[in-house]
Every structure is written in C-alpha cells, then in structure tokens.
Design an enzyme around this catalytic site. Structure first.
Site, mmCIF file in Angstrom:
data_model
loop_
_atom_site.group_PDB
_atom_site.id
_atom_site.type_symbol
_atom_site.label_atom_id
_atom_site.label_comp_id
_atom_site.label_asym_id
_atom_site.label_seq_id
_atom_site.Cartn_x
_atom_site.Cartn_y
_atom_site.Cartn_z
ATOM 1 N N GLY B 483 0.734 -1.120 0.203
ATOM 2 C CA GLY B 483 -0.149 0.123 0.407
ATOM 3 C C GLY B 483 0.358 1.479 -0.318
ATOM 4 C CB ALA B 526 11.172 4.101 -1.351
ATOM 5 C CD GLU B 740 9.540 2.318 10.289
ATOM 6 O OE1 GLU B 740 9.346 1.008 9.000
ATOM 7 O OE2 GLU B 740 9.102 1.665 11.266
#
Ligand SMILES: Cc1cc2nc3c(=O)[nH]c(=O)nc-3n(C[C@H](O)[C@H](O)[C@H](O)COP(=O)(O)OP(=O)(O)OC[C@H]3O[C@@H](n4cnc5c(N)ncnc54)[C@H](O)[C@@H]3O)c2cc1C
Ligand code: SF4
Lengths: 327, 773
Positions: B483, B526, B740
C-alpha cells in the site's frame, strides 16, 4: 461441523411456532447472532429467518405516537422524517450506534435483543465461568477487567452492561414492546440480572417482537440522546443519556422531564429520581447538576469502572441543559 | 558507457519533485496516482489466501488457554472422529523441523523446532491444529481437542510484582559526559516516568497462508513484507534448498511490521501440507492476530532533564524498560530518539528487558523511535513549562547541530525548517502559553508541538528491467507493495530512465522467483529499490542505445552517433538529425525479442554468500552513521485538541506536520504515508491498548470492536508540508525514509496539547477519558 437447520418463516405465526422449538433462534439482521455464533456463545440448533416476513418493517407516525415494525432497519428509522421531528432522541440514539454498515443490516427487534459486550461472556473457550452464559458457573468479570461493566443494577451474579442505545431512548419515553398480541412496557421488558442473569428479557419461548410503540409526548418532541465515548464513532457508550423536557407555559419551569441512562447499567436505566427532583423546578444549571447526581444513587463500582459514577451525572446534566437552551 | 543522469536532476532542484514545477507525473518526483489502485478498488487484486487450489484443505489452530505451565495431555479422539477431519497435529505427531537462521543472520542452534508447544509461556500459544476438508469442519473439530494443563503462576506484565527489573541490554547503553552528576547539579531538574501499553498492528488483512508441496518444492502464498527472508526460513525449517521455496505475495493488506517473518502458524500449515500431501490454507482469525505474533512491547521510561534557567539542557538521564517474552528476545530501542534529538554535554541512556508471559513482541511502525519520542518529547515540554519558555523555542535552543551521539554531521537535517514551516501554517505564534487559556463552550482547547525522527536504514537491492518487443518496459523484483506505493514509484523510475510513459511500464512484485529483495521495513525499500531499478533500467537503456548505434540493421547505423536520446518511447539523435523511431520499431528492425538487464547496488566484489545474506537477513544493512554522516528523517507535528471539561474526552481538531524525508519519489504517495502514520499516532495517543486480564495473563480486547483504532470521525483534515531536500548520502536518488516517520512524535504532541488544554499531564498512553475526568 456444527450443523443447524435453517427455516425461512412464512408468517409470524409460523415463526413463533418454530421459535418455540428447543434450541431455535430467530435471525433478523444477524449482526448479533452471527457474531455470537462465531464466538461460540450462540449455538442454535434451528435458525428461524424472519427477514422475509411481510409488513413487519413499517414505520407509522401519527399524533398518538409511532409504531415501528420489528424488521425496520436501524438506518431507516434513524432517517425517518417524523421520527426525527417527533422523537429526536430515538433518531440520535440510532445514528450514534454501531457503524453505517451495521445500521443498514440490523433491525429494531434485533437491536433490543442484542447481548452484552462483556468480554468474558464472549470468550467461552478461555473463560468458561459466566452465569449469563452458563447459569451457576460463576462470573469471570468480577475481579477482572471491568472498565466497561455496569455500576447500576448489578448483582453478585453478573455485572454486565446492557450495551444498546436505542432502548435507552425508548425507556425514557415509555415505549411499549409488542409481542404479537401481548404488550409490555420496555422498562419491564428488560430484566435485572439478580440471581438469574441468563434471563434478560420478559419474553417467552415462542414469542417474538413484532413492533415497538412509542407514545407521543411533548417531552419526546424536545429530546436528545447524548453519547459519550473515547472514540468519536463506532464505540459503545462509556455513559449516555436520553433526555426529554416539556416546559410549563413560562418556558422555564419543568413540567415533564424524562431521563434514562445507557452504558452504565445492567438494563436501560430510567433515572426517575432525577426526574422527580426537577419536575416543577425552574431549569437552573446548578440545580440541574445537583439533581443529576441522583442518577447514580446506589451505584457500585468494580474498580476500573469507577469513572462511570462520575461521568454519568455529568452526561445527564449536559443533556438536560442542552434541552433547556433550545427553550 | 553512457552515464544516465536523472532527467529530473535532483541536484539542481530545490526539493527534486513536482513542487519545483516541470516534473511530469511519470517521472521520479511526480504525483502519479497509485497504479495498483484500480485493481484494488474493483476487487481484481487477488490477495495471497484468495488463491483457489485444487484439493485445498483448511487448518485451524488450537491455542493455550493458560499463560504459563505445561500441557499434561491432549485428547484428540473426538476431533479425529469429527466429520471431515483429516489430521490433528500435536507436539507428539508433528514432523520435526530444524531451527532456522534469525533475521539478524545469527546461525541457528542445532536443535529441532516445533511450532506447537508443550511448555506454555503465554495465553494463546499454538498447542495443536486441526486440518479438515472445509473451514467449518476444521473449526468444529478444533473445538473438540481437549487439552489438560498443569498451570503455573504467570508474570502478566511489567507491573507484575514478580517481573523484577529485568536484564540489562548493554548494546543499548549510550553515554557521554557525566550525566548523573551534571543532572544532580543542574539548576532546573525534572524527572518523570512515561509508559506505553501493548499496541497491535491490526492490519485489515489478517495473516495467513496457503502452503503446497510438489515433491520437495514448496510454494507458499502468504502476505509478506520480506519474501526472501521468509523463503529462507521455510527452506531451513524443512532442510530444503532456498531455491526450492517459492513465496508469492502480490498484494498485502497492511503489515506495519507484522508481516516480515514466517511465524509458527506458517510452519504448522506447511508441515500439514507435507504430511497430507495436499495444499493447506490457514487463515489466522482476528482474535489470534493478538497472540500468533507480537505487537509493540509495553514500555516504561524515566527521563531526567537537567537544564539551566534559560532551558538549555545540561544533562539527560534516561532509563528504559520493555517487555519481552519468556523465551524470545525483543528489544524496543527506547533511547533512539533521546540520544539524537537535542544537544547535551552529558547523556546516559540504559535499557532493560523484562520477561513476561506474552508472545514475543514484534515490530510496529517505528519500533523504538515511537515510544522513545513519547518520553523525550513529553519531557522537553515539561521542561519548557518549568522554565517558562515556549515549547517550540526550547526545542530551537537545544537544537542539535550535529549528531550528539555519533558526533558526526547530519547528512541533511531540515528540522529547523520543519519547525518554521509547521509553526507558520499552524499559527503557533498566536499561542497563549498558559494551560486552560483557550476554550469553546465546554471544550478546552490546547496546542501542542513535538518533533520526530527516524534513521535512514540502507541496504543493497537488485532488479531486472526488460524492454519488450512492443516498446513497453517490465520491472521485476521480489520486493512488495503493502500500500505504500512500490508498484508506482518503480514504474516512475523505470519510465524516467528508459524514456517511456509510466503507463507503458509493468512492475511485477511479490514473487520470490523475481530478482531478490531484502526486507520491506525500517522505511528502506523505496530508497533501496529506486536505486536498483535506476541501475537496471540504465543498463537496459545502454543496451538499447548500443544496439541502435551499432547494429547494421538499425536505422541509426549510418548516423555514426555516440549516443541517442529516448523520450516518450521514441529514439532519436540528440541533435534531431537523422531518423526518429519507436522502441518497438527499432527492436523489430534489429530482430530482438527483448532487452534484459539486471542491476544491483551491491559492492562490486560481493560474493554469492554476501548476496544471499543481504537479501535474506539484515546483517548487511548499512548503519545510518556509517562513513562521514549521520542520516535521519525529521518531522515536527503541531496539533490542536479539544477536551471536554466534564467528560474528559479528547478530540484532535487540527494537525499540521512538516516533514523532512529528503527527496520525495512521489509526493502524493509520501503525503499519504505520512498521513497514515499520523492517523495511527492519533489512535495510539488516545485509544490503543491491549488490556490484560491479570488473573489469566490474557488480552481480553482481542478484536476490532474492543481494541479501538481511530475511525474517520476521529481524524480531522491533516496538513502535511514537505521540507526535505535531496540527500545524496542517504540513497541513490536522494530520498530518506517516509513510512515510519509520520507516527513518531504524534503521541507526545497530543499529550502536550492535552496539557495545554487542561493543565493535566498524562504520561501513560492512551489518554482515555477517565484519566482526565
Ligand atoms: C461491532 C459492533 C458495534 C456495535 N455498536 C453498537 C452501538 O454502539 N450501539 C448499539 O445500540 N448497538 C451496537 N451494536 C449492536 C447492533 O445494534 C445489534 O447487533 C443489532 O441491532 C442487532 O440487530 P439484528 O437485526 O442484526 O439482530 P440479530 O443478530 O438478527 O438478532 C439478535 C438477537 O435478537 C433475536 N431477535 C431478532 N429479531 C427478533 C424479534 N423480532 N423478536 C425476538 N427476538 C429477535 C435473535 O434471535 C438474536 O438473539 C453493535 C454491534 C456490533 C457487531
Ligand atoms: S459480568 Fe455477567 S456476562 Fe460478564 S462474565 Fe460475569 S456473568 Fe458473565
């Protein structure tokens, strides 16, 4: 696999007949029943589906009052224009309950019959002792996690809170439960746990709720349902109050006050002591606050639920004052 | 070889993304919408346990109902005789497995592994399992398994008198200067305890798997944040080569740290599949998600701040404790934010872990940093009030110009910019510092600020990029998208490098047969994967251009060019002389089916073992303080709360957060991840708590009606502001961590706002109404 028979009732009489069979349970929206079956609490031998019965989902409102069919969905009743204008507390209690998805499924009859959220009641595998579930087995909640448990109407056998919202509004406005031909006041329909917490309603095997009647009153017209909880939506009440007021012609003196509490008692709790203390009085904040303390007369906490004794009178006072402001 | 610069050139730009203008949605930094969105909305996206397999059987777990003791006997007769039952697994008949290497790369002890327990160390532990033809039959049969126990006294949680002080974790000790003496002699001293409860990941997709054996080849469909790590665990459990295990996890319905490992129930399903010779599906029930693996450990911290009258910190003394299980070790690093947020000449942080009868805790969004920030960011607010300085001003007075612990310069630290931008957008300068100074009817209004940080975790990645005959581009990686947007940003990266529209890029993820990838955790994916795809795509483009220049059949052959440009799927010479053809036309004229390049960011001399270790453990991860810099993301949250003065209910009414995640590969997706973190932080601050029955050591609110997470109605509009700039020391393309960061600092910002509203300091999460009434 735990098999059960599924019966689709073709008429109210057929449903009642089937419901009289041992181990039979009515199925309306299923949001309580299926949930409890998954937890291992409800183990029906026969499921009697009443959702296809005709004519049980009507909502009729006139000057004498409202009659709401047992199969009317919570969301439809909450949105009904005449319920909103003549019984705002009923509409507000409904739309603040559960979630939109649940309200679209759940019925008014099933709503009254919903079971407690006591976590011990809902987990038989881990907590066999529960007098409500297995009479005589003891109460796992007493001495355990009691943050959500009742402070009013409890017994040594059971301290479980009646969780619903709608019935709190109904009890404030003297609603009547229709069990076919028999009628019973909502206040009498819900039973105190006493030594028989397994018996929650004055309903006999083979009986079924067919409708709810709410008599019209000036107090119901000027009413509100105030629900307090940590989460803004989709949570049961930490404490709630259904309040309605009718004023004398002066617009200040209280003629007919209705107060009922939710989230703090073992059944929807009519606070008559508060009503009596304020009927005939002029609505003044300090007087209201003092009188609201009577709402928790006789309350007994079990540790973590002590806050409910503080909270409930404040909720009552706020709701009464809010209704006074609109005078 | 040509060197392919990024077309969007982060170096020249301010933020290196669409906010600079002139970046297309298709490129890195563009606001491309999630490419996997339509599949999820239409239901076309198939999740792991939705696979329909021939002969599928269903397993249901039987769990312990005591928290400590021993299984005396298990009576399986009735379960075995139950209709449809195929197998009842107990510790007595389960195939022996081998212990697997752990995620840190620690070689396993040479002992057998049994996912079903005889010695009970927590309530909800797996003791047995039943496999049947249907799920319903398995549920019914599982209820017939009778277990007799010898019960022992349990240590239920940190506050249990039997829990003790625990075990010191020396690796967590961070000290410089003379912290205790400096604190004792500081003119202003505050010292308080801050507690966080057990919290749970509560992903909307519960855990589970389908396991299928063909000979000694195992296929596992399972939601996973780490295919290669989990495949290794399965392989080692069963003693088969790593290559024999295939993990498939195309979509994940939320992980938040909980889906990175193969757990005991996975072993149960895979063993059952082997013993039965049929595929087995095991779906963990919602109540079991509270005990089949661990949530965030409960924590306690004391934070002592010594300061001068101007609010300058002279010493920080920090002590932390987190719970772990009786036989597993989980350390939630509580000094992680404490040691980097503020400049102080004297510092001491130490930590213990305490064994209690719980499942071994696990990772939950920003493990360590999250509770750590609750301690220090509450404490500095208390100091601000003690010395009478604005809570924002005191943070600036103690601004750490370099990493106070590592004593290295920050790679980039846009925290001052975050404070400035957030304060401006929020209107902080209008704040009256006095508690209870703002109200609206019965609502007391409060404004709070807190900062957050998360280290940049780096690792090496690999990817395969193919340019296909039709001119489209394919990217393959065994990394995953839960997601957060991997499908989308990898499409953007490949599109930009090769020079095709993003819609012509197909990204394939979530299959361990693809190019390998390490864990999706610690906000590293990423940065790692855009770097790897950039490299692989550059190599593919080189091949394409090489072919176009040198192949005799190419229309560019006669041009004798050094290089060519590819844009929008078409190839031309840089000066525009000569032909212009599509990629498909070129490949067809030179007779190539496709071009394929594998790229990785591993050091050139890496061995096969290094690679295996890099993708299946975190042993090769680069410390955030490696080399000359200390690398972190940073953020500042400004939050308004409304507290009902009679009811004690807290509602968050405004959030403005300014965040530095370096360069954003896709601002739209980064913003939505930040907001997700902030939303989770609101739930953590106000609602979330696993409630333990102290007599039974059992979590009683183990379902989503009773374990409360924030609903839409609890969340106001959230304004997020990016203040990051490209950070070349943190990743190939200049990004730092996103996922995070957003949650870190939200809970203390809310607690600080509640103090401002009410004058009451709540140091125990969550801030429920009875604490304020
Ligand atoms: C997560 C969750 C949150 C919730 N939150 C709230 C809340 O905040 N406030 C609130 O008030 N409620 C709440 N509810 C309860 C919800 O309102 C009830 O589940 C619902 O109203 C039950 O209606 P139903 O038609 O689905 O009943 P069913 O599940 O079909 O039936 C419930 C019970 O009533 C019996 N029954 C059904 N119809 C009749 C009838 N006509 N005559 C006699 N017996 C009958 C059934 O046999 C069964 O025992 C919540 C429920 C869930 C699951
Ligand atoms: S409080 Fe009532 S419902 Fe709950 S465990 Fe005790 S007896 Fe059962």
């Amino acid at each position: 696999m735990r098999d059960f028979s599924y019966l689709r009732a073709s008429s109210v009489d057929a449903a009642r007949e089937a419901a009289a069979l041992p181990g039979a349970m009515l199925l309306a929206g299923g949001t309580t029943l299926v949930d409890l079956a998954k937890c291992g609490v409800a183990e029906p031998e026969t499921v009697v589906d009443i959702t296809h019965l005709k004519g049980l989902d009507t909502i009729a409102v006139d000057d004498r009052g409202a009659t709401i069919g047992a199969l009317a969905r919570m969301s439809r009743v909450a949105d009904h224009a005449d319920i909103k204008s003549r019984f705002p507390a009923v509409s507000e209690a409904l739309w603040q309950a559960a979630s939109a998805q649940l309200r679209n499924m759940a019925t008014i009859g099933g709503n009254l019959m919903q079971r407690t959220r006591c976590p011990y009641f809902r987990d038989p595998a881990n907590f066999p002792a529960c007098n409500k579930r297995w009479p005589g087995s003891g109460c796992s909640a007493i001495g355990g996690v009691t943050r959500g448990h009742a402070v009013l109407g409890t017994s040594e056998a059971c301290v479980a809170t009646y969780p619903g919202d709608l019935a709190v509004a109904l009890v404030a406005f003297d609603a009547i439960v229709h069990l076919g031909d028999r009628q019973i006041a909502v206040d009498d329909f819900f039973l105190l746990p006493g030594s028989t917490p397994e018996r929650e309603h004055a309903i006999e095997p083979g009986e079924m709720i067919t409708a709810i009647g709410i008599p019209a009153s000036a107090a119901a017209r000027r009413s509100t349902y105030l629900k307090v909880r940590d989460r803004q939506s989709y949570e049961f009440a930490a404490a709630s109050a259904a309040v309605g007021i009718e004023f004398e012609a002066d617009g200040r003196t209280i003629r007919d006050l209705r107060v009922a509490l939710g989230g703090v008692a073992t059944k929807p709790w009519r606070a008559r002591a508060v009503e009596e203390a304020l009927n005939g009085k002029v609505l003044e904040p300090e007087v209201v606050r003092q009188a609201s303390l009577l709402a928790v007369e006789g309350a007994v906490d079990r540790g973590a639920n002590h806050y409910k004794i503080e909270l409930a009178p404040r909720v009552v006072a706020r709701a009464i004052l809010k209704m006074g402001e609109t005078a | 070889m040509t060197v392919h610069e990024l077309r969007t050139r982060p170096g020249d730009a301010k933020r290196g993304d669409a906010s600079d203008g002139a970046v297309l949605a298709d490129q890195v930094g563009g606001r491309l919408s999630r490419v996997d969105g339509p599949a999820k909305i239409t239901g076309a996206a198939k999740y792991a346990v939705e696979q329909q397999l021939e002969g599928l059987t269903h397993a249901v777990l039987v769990e312990s109902t005591i928290a400590a003791g021993r299984v005396r006997s298990i009576d399986t007769a009735a379960a075995k005789a139950s209709p449809g039952a195929l197998l009842v697994l107990t510790p007595d008949n389960i195939l022996p497995l081998r212990t697997a290497t752990d995620w840190l790369g620690t070689p396993p002890p040479d002992v057998a592994y049994c996912p079903l327990a005889r010695d009970i160390t927590f309530s909800g532990q797996h003791v047995a399992a039943v496999v049947a033809e249907t799920f319903e039959q398995a549920v019914a049969a599982a209820a017939l398994v009778k277990i007799a126990y010898d019960e022992a006294a349990a240590i239920v949680d940190l506050s249990d008198p039997k829990a003790g002080d625990g075990i010191p974790v020396d690796a967590m000790t961070k000290e410089w200067g003379e912290a205790e003496t400096a604190f004792a002699s500081a003119p202003v001293r505050i010292c308080n305890a801050y507690n966080t409860p057990r919290e749970y990941q509560a992903p909307i997709e519960p855990h589970g798997l389908i396991a299928k054996w063909q000979g000694d080849q195992l296929t596992v469909w399972e939601p996973s944040q780490w295919l290669d790590g989990m495949a290794r665990t399965y392989a080692e459990w069963f003693g088969v080569p790593f290559e024999n295990v295939r993990l498939v996890s195309p979509y994940i319905g939320g992980g938040f740290g909980s889906k990175a490992f193969a757990y005991g129930y996975g072993a149960v399903a895979a063993v059952a599949a082997k013993m039965l010779g049929r595929p087995v599906k095991l779906a963990v029930t919602r109540p079991q998600t509270f005990t089949a693996y661990g949530g965030r450990a409960a924590t306690r911290q004391t934070v002592a701040l010594g300061a001068n009258a101007e609010g300058q910190i002279q010493s920080i003394v920090h002590r932390g404790v987190n719970e772990t299980s009786v036989d597993g070790m989980w350390v939630e690093p509580l000094g992680s934010v404490t040691s980097v947020m503020y400049a102080t000449p004297n510092f001491s942080s130490r930590q213990n872990v305490v064994r209690v009868n719980t499942v071994v805790p696990g990772a939950l969004r920003a493990p360590g940093e999250n509770p750590s920030a609750f301690g220090i960011e509450s404490a500095i607010d208390e100091l601000a009030y003690e010395v009478g300085i604005d809570p924002l001003e005191i943070r600036l007075r103690n601004y750490a110009e370099q990493d106070p612990h590592a004593k290295k310069p920050w790679s980039t630290r846009q925290l001052r910019e975050a404070f400035a931008a957030g304060a401006e957008a929020f209107g902080w300068s209008k704040r009256n510092p006095r508690p209870r100074s703002m109200r609206d009817g019965n609502q007391l209004i409060g404004w709070g600020v807190a900062a957050g940080t998360y280290p940049v975790r780096r690792a090496y990645g690999e990817a395969v990029v193919r340019i296909l005959a039709d001119g489209s581009v394919e990217v393959e990686s065994s990394s995953i998208d839960m997601g957060q947007g991997t499908y989308t940003i990898l499409a953007q990266t490949a599109a930009e490098v090769v020079g095709v529209p993003a819609e012509n890029v197909v990204v394939k993820l979530g299959d361990s047969r693809y190019a390998r990838a390490g864990v999706t955790g610690g906000s590293r994916l990423a940065g790692v994967m855009t770097g790897a795809v950039h490299k692989a795509a550059s190599a593919a483009l080189d091949q394409l251009i090489g072919l176009a220049i040198s192949d005799p059949a190419s229309p560019f052959h006669a041009l004798q060019a050094n290089t060519l440009v590819v844009a929008n799927g078409r190839i031309a010479s840089p000066r525009g002389n000569g032909p212009e053809v599509s990629i498909a036309e070129l490949l067809s004229s030179v007779g190539r089916e496709h071009i394929e390049a594998k790229g990785d960011t591993m050091p050139a001399n890496s061995t096969v073992e290094d690679r295996y270790k890099n993708y299946t453990t975190i042993a090769m991860a680069l410390p955030h303080t490696e080399g000359d810099y200390s690398r972190h993301s940073w953020c500042a949250h400004f939050i308004e709360v409304r507290v009902d003065e009679d009811f004690g209910t807290v509602r968050v009414s405004r959030v403005v957060s300014a965040l530095d995640s370096g360069r954003l590969y896709n601002p739209k997706l980064a913003e939505s991840q930040w907001k997700g973190g902030i939303i989770m932080g609101i739930g953590q601050a106000l609602l979330e708590e696993g409630i333990v029955d102290r007599r039974h050591g059992r979590i009683v609110n183990n379902n989503l009606a009773d374990y409360l997470i924030a609903t839409n109605a609890d969340i106001p509009d959230i304004e997020v502001i990016s203040v990051g700039i490209p950070d070349p020391h943190s990743s190939v393309l200049g990004g730092k961590g996103v996922g995070e960061l957003g949650i870190v600092g939200v809970a203390p910002a809310i607690a600080n706002a509640v103090f401002h509203a009410t004058g009451k300091r709540v140091r125990d999460l969550p801030i429920t109404l009875e604490k304020l009434i």
